[in-house]
Design a protein around this motif. Structure first.
Motif, PDB file in Angstrom:
ATOM      1  N   ASN A  76       0.467  23.432 -11.873  1.00  0.00           N
ATOM      2  CA  ASN A  76      -0.485  24.121 -11.013  1.00  0.00           C
ATOM      3  C   ASN A  76      -1.164  23.077 -10.126  1.00  0.00           C
ATOM      4  N   TRP A  77      -2.087  23.513  -9.273  1.00  0.00           N
ATOM      5  CA  TRP A  77      -2.695  22.563  -8.342  1.00  0.00           C
ATOM      6  C   TRP A  77      -3.604  21.554  -9.041  1.00  0.00           C
ATOM      7  N   ASN A  78      -4.221  21.930 -10.128  1.00  0.00           N
ATOM      8  CA  ASN A  78      -5.027  20.960 -10.880  1.00  0.00           C
ATOM      9  C   ASN A  78      -4.157  19.814 -11.382  1.00  0.00           C
ATOM     10  N   TYR A  79      -2.996  20.177 -11.925  1.00  0.00           N
ATOM     11  CA  TYR A  79      -2.048  19.156 -12.397  1.00  0.00           C
ATOM     12  C   TYR A  79      -1.575  18.285 -11.238  1.00  0.00           C
ATOM     13  N   ALA A  80      -1.163  18.907 -10.136  1.00  0.00           N
ATOM     14  CA  ALA A  80      -0.635  18.152  -8.997  1.00  0.00           C
ATOM     15  C   ALA A  80      -1.692  17.224  -8.407  1.00  0.00           C
ATOM     16  N   THR A  81      -2.928  17.721  -8.295  1.00  0.00           N
ATOM     17  CA  THR A  81      -4.002  16.913  -7.726  1.00  0.00           C
ATOM     18  C   THR A  81      -4.323  15.719  -8.609  1.00  0.00           C
ATOM     19  N   GLN A  82      -4.367  15.938  -9.917  1.00  0.00           N
ATOM     20  CA  GLN A  82      -4.638  14.831 -10.837  1.00  0.00           C
ATOM     21  C   GLN A  82      -3.516  13.808 -10.814  1.00  0.00           C
ATOM     22  N   ARG A  83      -2.276  14.269 -10.738  1.00  0.00           N
ATOM     23  CA  ARG A  83      -1.143  13.341 -10.655  1.00  0.00           C
ATOM     24  C   ARG A  83      -1.268  12.465  -9.407  1.00  0.00           C
ATOM     25  N   GLN A  84      -1.617  13.070  -8.273  1.00  0.00           N
ATOM     26  CA  GLN A  84      -1.765  12.300  -7.046  1.00  0.00           C
ATOM     27  C   GLN A  84      -2.918  11.301  -7.155  1.00  0.00           C
ATOM     28  N   ARG A  85      -4.004  11.701  -7.767  1.00  0.00           N
ATOM     29  CA  ARG A  85      -5.131  10.768  -7.960  1.00  0.00           C
ATOM     30  C   ARG A  85      -4.703   9.581  -8.804  1.00  0.00           C
ATOM     31  N   ASP A  86      -3.913   9.844  -9.835  1.00  0.00           N
ATOM     32  CA  ASP A  86      -3.463   8.771 -10.716  1.00  0.00           C
ATOM     33  C   ASP A  86      -2.559   7.788  -9.974  1.00  0.00           C
ATOM     34  N   VAL A  87      -1.648   8.325  -9.175  1.00  0.00           N
ATOM     35  CA  VAL A  87      -0.728   7.449  -8.442  1.00  0.00           C
ATOM     36  C   VAL A  87      -1.491   6.679  -7.372  1.00  0.00           C
ATOM     37  N   GLY A  88      -2.313   7.369  -6.594  1.00  0.00           N
ATOM     38  CA  GLY A  88      -3.215   6.694  -5.662  1.00  0.00           C
ATOM     39  C   GLY A  88      -2.672   6.430  -4.285  1.00  0.00           C
ATOM     40  N   ARG A 130       0.843  -1.201   0.000  1.00  0.00           N
ATOM     41  CA  ARG A 130       0.000   0.000   0.000  1.00  0.00           C
ATOM     42  C   ARG A 130       0.876   1.249   0.000  1.00  0.00           C
ATOM     43  N   THR A 131       1.836   1.268  -0.915  1.00  0.00           N
ATOM     44  CA  THR A 131       2.727   2.411  -1.067  1.00  0.00           C
ATOM     45  C   THR A 131       2.850   2.764  -2.549  1.00  0.00           C
ATOM     46  N   ASP A 132       3.470   3.917  -2.809  1.00  0.00           N
ATOM     47  CA  ASP A 132       3.802   4.285  -4.179  1.00  0.00           C
ATOM     48  C   ASP A 132       5.288   4.076  -4.446  1.00  0.00           C
ATOM     49  N   ASN A 133       5.923   3.174  -3.686  1.00  0.00           N
ATOM     50  CA  ASN A 133       7.368   2.946  -3.809  1.00  0.00           C
ATOM     51  C   ASN A 133       7.779   2.528  -5.216  1.00  0.00           C
ATOM     52  N   VAL A 134       6.981   1.689  -5.846  1.00  0.00           N
ATOM     53  CA  VAL A 134       7.342   1.219  -7.185  1.00  0.00           C
ATOM     54  C   VAL A 134       7.254   2.363  -8.186  1.00  0.00           C
ATOM     55  N   TYR A 135       6.236   3.184  -8.073  1.00  0.00           N
ATOM     56  CA  TYR A 135       6.131   4.364  -8.942  1.00  0.00           C
ATOM     57  C   TYR A 135       7.353   5.255  -8.763  1.00  0.00           C
ATOM     58  N   LYS A 136       7.703   5.550  -7.508  1.00  0.00           N
ATOM     59  CA  LYS A 136       8.842   6.432  -7.236  1.00  0.00           C
ATOM     60  C   LYS A 136      10.147   5.829  -7.742  1.00  0.00           C
ATOM     61  N   ALA A 137      10.314   4.525  -7.554  1.00  0.00           N
ATOM     62  CA  ALA A 137      11.544   3.868  -7.999  1.00  0.00           C
ATOM     63  C   ALA A 137      11.655   3.885  -9.520  1.00  0.00           C
ATOM     64  N   GLY A 181       0.700   7.402  -1.215  1.00  0.00           N
ATOM     65  CA  GLY A 181       1.698   8.395  -0.854  1.00  0.00           C
ATOM     66  C   GLY A 181       1.355   9.166   0.403  1.00  0.00           C
ATOM     67  N   GLY A 182       0.226   8.858   1.064  1.00  0.00           N
ATOM     68  CA  GLY A 182      -0.153   9.544   2.296  1.00  0.00           C
ATOM     69  C   GLY A 182      -1.301   8.834   2.979  1.00  0.00           C
ATOM     70  N   ASP A 183      -1.753   9.385   4.081  1.00  0.00           N
ATOM     71  CA  ASP A 183      -2.865   8.781   4.806  1.00  0.00           C
ATOM     72  C   ASP A 183      -4.161   8.935   4.017  1.00  0.00           C
ATOM     73  N   PHE A 184      -5.072   8.008   4.248  1.00  0.00           N
ATOM     74  CA  PHE A 184      -6.382   8.072   3.622  1.00  0.00           C
ATOM     75  C   PHE A 184      -7.370   8.736   4.571  1.00  0.00           C
TER      76      PHE A 184
END
Length: 203
Positions: free
Chosen positions: A184-196, A118-125, A198-201
């Motif tokens: 911008n924040w729209n870009y950053a928010t969408q990127r985070q949604r795609d990755v899924g 339940r991490t984004d470690n593979v994405y980051k790597a 990276g933080g608490d739920f």
């Protein structure tokens, strides 16, 4: 980099690779097998831990193939360059001294062997590995890395399901080769949604 070879002996993972990377052929090739059997690659990716301890799984196969000296030199690099712990989300290129396969990308997916489901470690790597290779090619003159061999990241000890590992790897590949024209924040928010991850739920 001209070609990425995703190489793994597990059929389910290779099928997941083919589905996740279907839009990136012919620059991405999927091979069901072992990296030692590949006829050609310039750089092997080590799905490593943060301390360069290469005594299990693909890392052990890498040590057996390239020699124990590679592990010692990787650990020296971690001590000198990262103060003894290479963070997940970083990758560095090191020479293997192999006449045919000259480079290795040391790319931690975990601090020590543990589950990273339940991490984004593979994405980051994956993103860090692509960045390290690109930076190497931009500064290396003629000694460029053209073909990279990469195993399934986080799919052994890490415990990621094949579909999730392939999803994170393919997303990192797509995002790396399709950078934004502005942030911008729209870009950053969408990127985070795609990755899924990276933080608490919340909710």
């Amino acid at each position: 980099m001209e070609k990425l070879i995703l190489v793994d002996p597990k059929e389910e993972l290779c099928n997941a690779f083919r589905a996740a990377f279907k839009d990136d052929y012919p620059k991405v090739e999927v091979v069901q097998g072992f990296f030692e059997q590949l006829p050609e690659f310039d750089c092997m990716v080590s799905a490593a831990n943060s301390f360069g301890l290469m005594d299990g799984g693909v890392d052990l196969a890498i040590t057996n193939f390239f020699g124990a000296d590679l592990q010692y030199r990787i650990q020296e690099r971690i001590i000198k360059g990262y103060r003894g712990e290479q963070p997940v989300g970083t990758s560095f290129i090191i020479k293997t001294h192999h006449y045919k396969h000259p480079y290795l990308a040391h790319t931690p997916t975990m601090r020590v062997p543990l589950r990273i489901t339940r991490t984004d470690n593979v994405y980051k790597a994956m993103f860090a590995m692509l960045l390290a290779i690109t930076q190497h090619n931009e500064s290396s003159g003629k000694d460029k890395i053209n073909t990279v061999a990469c195993p399934g990241l986080g799919t052994a000890t890490g415990g990621l399901a094949p579909n999730e590992a392939a999803r994170q790897m393919a997303l990192a590949y797509h995002n790396f080769y399709n950078p934004p024209k502005k942030i911008n924040w729209n870009y950053a928010t969408q990127r985070q949604r795609d990755v899924g991850f990276g933080g608490d739920f919340f909710g």
